[in-house]
Design an enzyme around this catalytic site. Sequence first.
Site, PDB file in Angstrom:
ATOM      1  N   ASP A  99     -19.046 -50.217  45.525  1.00 62.31           N
ATOM      2  CA  ASP A  99     -18.153 -50.723  46.572  1.00 62.31           C
ATOM      3  C   ASP A  99     -17.085 -51.634  45.949  1.00 62.31           C
ATOM      4  O   ASP A  99     -17.281 -52.199  44.865  1.00 62.31           O
ATOM      5  CB  ASP A  99     -18.935 -51.554  47.595  1.00 62.31           C
ATOM      6  CG  ASP A  99     -19.939 -50.708  48.343  1.00 62.31           C
ATOM      7  OD1 ASP A  99     -19.741 -49.487  48.444  1.00 62.31           O
ATOM      8  OD2 ASP A  99     -20.927 -51.298  48.825  1.00 62.31           O
TER       9      ASP A  99
HETATM   10  N1  URA Z   1     -25.357 -50.059  46.973  1.00 62.37           N
HETATM   11  C1  URA Z   1     -24.425 -50.646  47.759  1.00 62.37           C
HETATM   12  O1  URA Z   1     -24.702 -50.991  48.902  1.00 62.37           O
HETATM   13  N2  URA Z   1     -23.202 -50.848  47.252  1.00 62.37           N
HETATM   14  C2  URA Z   1     -22.866 -50.520  45.974  1.00 62.37           C
HETATM   15  O2  URA Z   1     -21.732 -50.751  45.561  1.00 62.37           O
HETATM   16  C3  URA Z   1     -23.845 -49.914  45.168  1.00 62.37           C
HETATM   17  C4  URA Z   1     -25.080 -49.699  45.692  1.00 62.37           C
END
Ligand code: URA
Length: 234
Positions: A99
């Site tokens: 993310d």
């Molecule tokens: N899980 C998440 O919620 N976000 C990420 O960026 C990676 C794994």
Amino acid sequence: MRLNAFLARAGVASRRSADELIRERRVTVNGEAGEFNTVVGADDVVEVDGQRVEVQPLHYVLLNKPSGVVTTADDPQGRPTVVDLVSHATRVMPVGRLDVDTTGALLLTNDGELAHRLAHPSFGVPKVYDVDVVGSPSPDVLAALRSGIDLEDGRTAPAEARIVRRGTRVSRIELTIHEGRNQQVKRMCAAVGLPVEHLHRRRYAGLRLVGLDPGQWRELTPDEVASLRHTTGS
Ligand code: URA
């Protein structure tokens, strides 16, 4: 080399997606439609949709992704991307996704075949996260994270979870998962009532960030590449 392997080595697609291109008659070899059993050598001219493609040297890059950078090659909103950060002579693409606010270990490569395998849940590639959550997780909550959480896209596979630090407001959990679903860690934590304040991937498929500051990247060593191939049975 078989045509699908050639297309994978050229960075066009994984072998499976290359088979799709061949099935759709989009690939030619020396002007003739390529077949699944076509074997390609150094002197053959391979084209996809009329564009020449050539085998490239394979590159593998480990980036310490900073916050605020998107895991894509091109962002319609014009935000900085991980591909912009890695100013490599070869265009390497991210394997999976972090993310925009998640930091840490992200692999980029032009090896479409290996990328496809690493992202496939059947290989159970371990991803180790430091998860800063608001609250103080109980033993029951940790047990639930370990055994599996029912999410809208199904129950999560067994994971490892342990407390690294308990704080007055925020605690840190080390969570190791073997799948790579969209926003999996945040959704798992939300399901057990733990809002995630910060998420950092410390290790990906055994690769560590030691010596890399946020925004820095390095090429993998030959041993690291061999280990990834071993992990994925390549
Ligand atoms: N899980 C998440 O919620 N976000 C990420 O960026 C990676 C794994």
